[in-house]
Motif scaffolding. Structure first.
Motif: not given
Length: 310
Positions: A2, A271, A273, A275, A279-281, A285-286, A289
Protein backbone atom coordinates in the motif's frame (compact mmCIF):
# COMPACT_ATOMS: atom_id res chain seq x y z
CA UNK A 1 2.39 -2.79 -0.99
CA UNK A 2 0.00 0.00 0.00
CA UNK A 3 1.33 3.42 -0.97
CA UNK A 4 1.66 6.06 1.74
CA UNK A 5 -0.26 9.33 1.98
CA UNK A 6 1.87 12.24 3.21
CA UNK A 7 0.23 15.39 4.61
CA UNK A 8 2.11 18.64 5.11
CA UNK A 9 0.23 21.29 7.08
CA UNK A 10 3.17 23.37 8.36
CA UNK A 11 5.98 25.34 6.69
CA UNK A 12 8.48 22.85 5.30
CA UNK A 13 11.18 22.42 2.63
CA UNK A 14 10.63 19.40 0.39
CA UNK A 15 13.39 18.27 -1.94
CA UNK A 16 14.88 15.22 -3.61
CA UNK A 17 18.11 13.38 -2.83
CA UNK A 18 19.09 9.86 -3.88
CA UNK A 19 15.51 8.94 -4.87
CA UNK A 20 14.33 10.03 -1.42
CA UNK A 21 11.92 12.78 -0.45
CA UNK A 22 13.82 15.00 1.98
CA UNK A 23 11.82 16.93 4.59
CA UNK A 24 13.46 19.93 6.26
CA UNK A 25 12.08 22.53 8.68
CA UNK A 26 12.66 26.16 7.56
CA UNK A 27 13.82 27.36 11.00
CA UNK A 28 16.46 24.64 11.10
CA UNK A 29 17.48 25.21 7.49
CA UNK A 30 17.95 28.96 8.02
CA UNK A 31 19.79 28.65 11.33
CA UNK A 32 23.37 29.84 10.98
CA UNK A 33 24.51 28.76 14.41
CA UNK A 34 23.83 25.05 13.89
CA UNK A 35 26.50 22.76 12.46
CA UNK A 36 25.61 20.84 9.32
CA UNK A 37 25.74 17.52 11.16
CA UNK A 38 22.92 18.64 13.48
CA UNK A 39 20.88 19.94 10.55
CA UNK A 40 21.07 16.56 8.87
CA UNK A 41 19.97 14.81 12.05
CA UNK A 42 16.61 16.60 11.98
CA UNK A 43 15.99 15.74 8.32
CA UNK A 44 13.37 13.13 7.54
CA UNK A 45 13.51 11.09 4.34
CA UNK A 46 10.91 8.93 2.60
CA UNK A 47 11.51 6.60 -0.38
CA UNK A 48 9.74 8.03 -3.43
CA UNK A 49 8.50 4.60 -4.53
CA UNK A 50 6.57 4.22 -1.24
CA UNK A 51 4.47 7.38 -1.77
CA UNK A 52 1.04 7.41 -3.41
CA UNK A 53 -0.43 10.79 -2.41
CA UNK A 54 1.10 14.04 -1.18
CA UNK A 55 -1.14 16.75 0.32
CA UNK A 56 0.30 20.29 0.46
CA UNK A 57 -1.74 22.35 2.96
CA UNK A 58 0.32 25.42 3.84
CA UNK A 59 1.26 28.63 1.98
CA UNK A 60 4.87 28.39 3.17
CA UNK A 61 5.74 25.01 1.72
CA UNK A 62 8.67 24.99 -0.67
CA UNK A 63 8.92 22.04 -3.06
CA UNK A 64 11.59 21.57 -5.72
CA UNK A 65 10.91 20.87 -9.37
CA UNK A 66 13.09 17.75 -9.27
CA UNK A 67 10.97 16.33 -6.43
CA UNK A 68 7.74 16.98 -8.33
CA UNK A 69 9.25 15.25 -11.36
CA UNK A 70 10.23 12.21 -9.28
CA UNK A 71 6.80 11.99 -7.64
CA UNK A 72 4.97 12.14 -10.98
CA UNK A 73 7.33 9.61 -12.55
CA UNK A 74 6.28 7.22 -9.77
CA UNK A 75 2.55 7.79 -10.40
CA UNK A 76 2.05 9.86 -7.25
CA UNK A 77 -0.86 12.28 -6.92
CA UNK A 78 0.00 15.73 -5.58
CA UNK A 79 -2.87 17.67 -3.99
CA UNK A 80 -2.69 21.40 -3.24
CA UNK A 81 -5.10 23.09 -0.82
CA UNK A 82 -6.65 26.56 -0.71
CA UNK A 83 -6.55 29.12 2.11
CA UNK A 84 -9.36 27.26 3.89
CA UNK A 85 -7.42 23.99 3.84
CA UNK A 86 -9.70 22.38 1.25
CA UNK A 87 -8.18 20.42 -1.67
CA UNK A 88 -8.05 22.72 -4.68
CA UNK A 89 -5.68 21.27 -7.28
CA UNK A 90 -4.57 17.80 -8.36
CA UNK A 91 -1.36 17.03 -10.25
CA UNK A 92 -1.06 13.70 -12.07
CA UNK A 93 1.48 12.22 -14.53
CA UNK A 94 0.73 12.55 -18.23
CA UNK A 95 1.70 8.93 -18.75
CA UNK A 96 0.97 6.07 -16.37
CA UNK A 97 1.06 2.95 -18.51
CA UNK A 98 3.38 1.52 -21.15
CA UNK A 99 0.53 0.89 -23.63
CA UNK A 100 -1.29 4.13 -22.88
CA UNK A 101 -1.97 5.16 -26.49
CA UNK A 102 -3.58 1.81 -27.26
CA UNK A 103 -5.67 2.00 -24.09
CA UNK A 104 -6.78 5.55 -24.86
CA UNK A 105 -8.02 4.41 -28.27
CA UNK A 106 -9.99 1.51 -26.80
CA UNK A 107 -11.52 3.80 -24.22
CA UNK A 108 -12.48 6.33 -26.90
CA UNK A 109 -13.99 3.56 -29.03
CA UNK A 110 -16.27 2.27 -26.24
CA UNK A 111 -19.86 2.06 -27.48
CA UNK A 112 -22.73 3.94 -25.83
CA UNK A 113 -24.55 0.68 -24.86
CA UNK A 114 -21.38 -0.54 -23.10
CA UNK A 115 -20.99 2.73 -21.19
CA UNK A 116 -24.66 2.60 -20.15
CA UNK A 117 -24.22 -0.96 -18.88
CA UNK A 118 -21.12 0.02 -16.94
CA UNK A 119 -23.00 2.95 -15.40
CA UNK A 120 -25.82 0.59 -14.44
CA UNK A 121 -23.33 -1.64 -12.60
CA UNK A 122 -21.78 1.40 -10.95
CA UNK A 123 -25.06 2.76 -9.59
CA UNK A 124 -26.32 -0.65 -8.49
CA UNK A 125 -23.17 -1.16 -6.43
CA UNK A 126 -23.27 2.38 -5.05
CA UNK A 127 -26.87 2.05 -3.82
CA UNK A 128 -26.22 -1.37 -2.30
CA UNK A 129 -23.15 -0.01 -0.51
CA UNK A 130 -25.18 2.94 0.74
CA UNK A 131 -27.80 0.52 2.06
CA UNK A 132 -25.10 -1.41 3.91
CA UNK A 133 -23.79 1.80 5.49
CA UNK A 134 -27.30 2.66 6.73
CA UNK A 135 -27.68 -0.84 8.14
CA UNK A 136 -24.37 -0.64 10.01
CA UNK A 137 -24.67 2.98 11.17
CA UNK A 138 -28.40 3.18 11.93
CA UNK A 139 -28.93 -0.51 12.77
CA UNK A 140 -31.88 -0.90 10.42
CA UNK A 141 -32.49 -2.79 7.21
CA UNK A 142 -33.52 -0.56 4.30
CA UNK A 143 -35.36 -2.78 1.86
CA UNK A 144 -36.34 0.13 -0.38
CA UNK A 145 -32.66 0.78 -1.15
CA UNK A 146 -32.14 -2.86 -2.14
CA UNK A 147 -35.21 -2.69 -4.37
CA UNK A 148 -34.00 0.50 -6.05
CA UNK A 149 -30.57 -1.07 -6.63
CA UNK A 150 -32.14 -4.12 -8.27
CA UNK A 151 -34.37 -1.91 -10.45
CA UNK A 152 -31.55 0.21 -11.93
CA UNK A 153 -31.67 -0.18 -15.72
CA UNK A 154 -28.96 0.37 -18.30
CA UNK A 155 -27.88 4.00 -18.07
CA UNK A 156 -30.18 4.56 -15.04
CA UNK A 157 -32.85 6.39 -17.10
CA UNK A 158 -35.17 6.48 -14.07
CA UNK A 159 -32.49 8.29 -12.03
CA UNK A 160 -32.79 5.87 -9.13
CA UNK A 161 -29.40 7.11 -8.00
CA UNK A 162 -30.98 10.45 -7.04
CA UNK A 163 -33.98 8.82 -5.36
CA UNK A 164 -31.71 6.60 -3.29
CA UNK A 165 -29.43 9.54 -2.43
CA UNK A 166 -32.31 11.63 -1.08
CA UNK A 167 -33.40 8.80 1.21
CA UNK A 168 -29.84 7.94 2.17
CA UNK A 169 -28.74 11.40 3.31
CA UNK A 170 -31.99 12.05 5.15
CA UNK A 171 -31.52 8.80 7.06
CA UNK A 172 -27.76 8.83 7.68
CA UNK A 173 -27.72 12.24 9.37
CA UNK A 174 -31.28 12.24 10.65
CA UNK A 175 -30.17 13.83 13.93
CA UNK A 176 -28.85 16.93 12.13
CA UNK A 177 -31.71 19.35 11.53
CA UNK A 178 -32.30 20.22 7.87
CA UNK A 179 -29.20 18.40 6.65
CA UNK A 180 -28.83 18.05 2.89
CA UNK A 181 -25.81 16.95 0.92
CA UNK A 182 -24.44 20.14 -0.67
CA UNK A 183 -20.91 21.32 -1.32
CA UNK A 184 -21.50 24.58 0.56
CA UNK A 185 -23.90 23.04 3.08
CA UNK A 186 -23.70 22.75 6.83
CA UNK A 187 -21.35 20.37 8.65
CA UNK A 188 -20.48 17.55 8.05
CA UNK A 189 -20.52 18.57 4.36
CA UNK A 190 -17.06 20.04 4.96
CA UNK A 191 -15.76 16.60 6.00
CA UNK A 192 -17.49 14.89 3.09
CA UNK A 193 -15.99 17.39 0.64
CA UNK A 194 -12.50 16.78 2.00
CA UNK A 195 -12.90 13.01 2.05
CA UNK A 196 -14.27 12.87 -1.48
CA UNK A 197 -11.36 15.00 -2.72
CA UNK A 198 -8.90 12.48 -1.29
CA UNK A 199 -10.92 9.61 -2.79
CA UNK A 200 -11.02 11.38 -6.16
CA UNK A 201 -7.23 11.68 -6.14
CA UNK A 202 -6.87 7.97 -5.37
CA UNK A 203 -9.22 7.02 -8.21
CA UNK A 204 -7.64 9.43 -10.71
CA UNK A 205 -4.24 7.98 -9.87
CA UNK A 206 -5.60 4.45 -10.42
CA UNK A 207 -7.04 5.42 -13.79
CA UNK A 208 -3.74 6.90 -14.94
CA UNK A 209 -1.86 3.81 -13.76
CA UNK A 210 -4.28 1.67 -15.78
CA UNK A 211 -3.63 3.81 -18.86
CA UNK A 212 -7.05 5.48 -18.99
CA UNK A 213 -8.14 9.07 -19.53
CA UNK A 214 -9.63 10.44 -16.28
CA UNK A 215 -11.37 13.16 -18.32
CA UNK A 216 -13.54 10.93 -20.53
CA UNK A 217 -16.36 9.57 -18.38
CA UNK A 218 -18.85 6.78 -18.92
CA UNK A 219 -21.64 9.01 -17.56
CA UNK A 220 -20.36 12.36 -16.27
CA UNK A 221 -19.58 14.71 -19.14
CA UNK A 222 -19.32 18.24 -17.74
CA UNK A 223 -17.25 20.21 -20.22
CA UNK A 224 -15.41 21.96 -17.38
CA UNK A 225 -14.59 18.77 -15.44
CA UNK A 226 -11.15 17.29 -16.06
CA UNK A 227 -11.93 14.16 -14.00
CA UNK A 228 -15.29 12.91 -15.27
CA UNK A 229 -14.22 9.25 -15.31
CA UNK A 230 -12.77 9.53 -11.81
CA UNK A 231 -16.11 10.94 -10.64
CA UNK A 232 -17.88 7.98 -12.27
CA UNK A 233 -15.68 5.25 -10.84
CA UNK A 234 -15.50 6.67 -7.32
CA UNK A 235 -19.30 6.44 -6.84
CA UNK A 236 -19.37 2.95 -5.22
CA UNK A 237 -16.45 3.99 -3.00
CA UNK A 238 -18.19 7.09 -1.61
CA UNK A 239 -20.09 5.13 1.08
CA UNK A 240 -16.78 4.18 2.70
CA UNK A 241 -16.03 7.87 3.12
CA UNK A 242 -19.58 8.48 4.39
CA UNK A 243 -19.19 5.81 7.07
CA UNK A 244 -15.90 7.32 8.21
CA UNK A 245 -17.49 10.78 8.40
CA UNK A 246 -20.48 9.36 10.31
CA UNK A 247 -18.07 8.00 12.90
CA UNK A 248 -16.34 11.38 13.20
CA UNK A 249 -19.68 13.11 13.75
CA UNK A 250 -20.51 10.61 16.47
CA UNK A 251 -17.15 11.30 18.09
CA UNK A 252 -16.82 15.08 17.71
CA UNK A 253 -20.46 16.22 17.44
CA UNK A 254 -22.65 17.43 14.60
CA UNK A 255 -20.77 20.74 14.24
CA UNK A 256 -17.42 19.04 13.77
CA UNK A 257 -14.77 21.28 12.24
CA UNK A 258 -12.09 20.29 9.77
CA UNK A 259 -9.18 20.41 12.21
CA UNK A 260 -5.79 18.86 11.54
CA UNK A 261 -6.76 15.98 13.80
CA UNK A 262 -9.90 15.33 11.75
CA UNK A 263 -7.96 15.70 8.50
CA UNK A 264 -5.51 13.09 9.74
CA UNK A 265 -8.39 10.67 10.19
CA UNK A 266 -9.75 11.45 6.72
CA UNK A 267 -6.32 10.88 5.22
CA UNK A 268 -6.65 7.21 6.22
CA UNK A 269 -9.15 6.78 3.37
CA UNK A 270 -6.59 5.12 1.03
CA UNK A 271 -5.93 2.46 3.69
CA UNK A 272 -9.56 1.72 4.64
CA UNK A 273 -10.29 -1.99 4.43
CA UNK A 274 -12.75 -2.97 1.71
CA UNK A 275 -13.89 -6.27 0.29
CA UNK A 276 -13.44 -6.84 -3.41
CA UNK A 277 -13.49 -10.11 -5.32
CA UNK A 278 -14.20 -11.98 -2.10
CA UNK A 279 -10.99 -10.73 -0.47
CA UNK A 280 -10.17 -7.92 1.95
CA UNK A 281 -7.94 -5.20 0.60
CA UNK A 282 -6.85 -1.61 1.33
CA UNK A 283 -9.03 0.85 -0.60
CA UNK A 284 -6.15 2.12 -2.74
CA UNK A 285 -5.28 -1.42 -3.85
CA UNK A 286 -8.95 -2.14 -4.54
CA UNK A 287 -9.18 0.98 -6.71
CA UNK A 288 -6.32 -0.40 -8.80
CA UNK A 289 -8.30 -3.61 -9.34
CA UNK A 290 -11.36 -1.57 -10.28
CA UNK A 291 -9.55 0.57 -12.84
CA UNK A 292 -7.74 -2.45 -14.31
CA UNK A 293 -11.08 -4.23 -14.75
CA UNK A 294 -12.56 -1.11 -16.37
CA UNK A 295 -9.86 -1.19 -19.02
CA UNK A 296 -10.65 -4.85 -19.66
CA UNK A 297 -14.29 -3.88 -20.16
CA UNK A 298 -13.21 -1.34 -22.77
CA UNK A 299 -10.98 -3.92 -24.48
CA UNK A 300 -13.73 -6.57 -24.50
CA UNK A 301 -12.05 -8.97 -22.06
CA UNK A 302 -14.66 -8.41 -19.33
CA UNK A 303 -18.28 -7.30 -19.10
CA UNK A 304 -18.32 -6.22 -15.46
CA UNK A 305 -16.28 -3.74 -13.43
CA UNK A 306 -14.76 -5.11 -10.24
CA UNK A 307 -16.19 -2.98 -7.44
CA UNK A 308 -15.99 -3.38 -3.65
CA UNK A 309 -19.07 -4.70 -1.90
CA UNK A 310 -19.85 -3.84 1.71
Amino acid sequence: MIKKTLYFGNPVYLSLRNAQLVIKLPDVEKATDLPEILKKQVEVTKPIEDIGIVVLDNKQITITSSLLEALLENNCSVITCDSKGMPLGLMLPLHGNTTQNERFREQLAASLPLKKQLWQQTIQTKINNQASVLKDCMNEEVKCMRVWAADVRSGDPDNLEARAAAYYWKSLFANIYNFTRAREGISPNNLLNYGYAILRAVVARGLMTSGLLPTLGIHHHNRYNAYCLADDIMEPYRPYVDELVFGLVQEYGKNVELTKEVKTRLLTIPTLEVQIGGKRSPLMVAVGQTTASLYKCFSGELRRIAYPIR
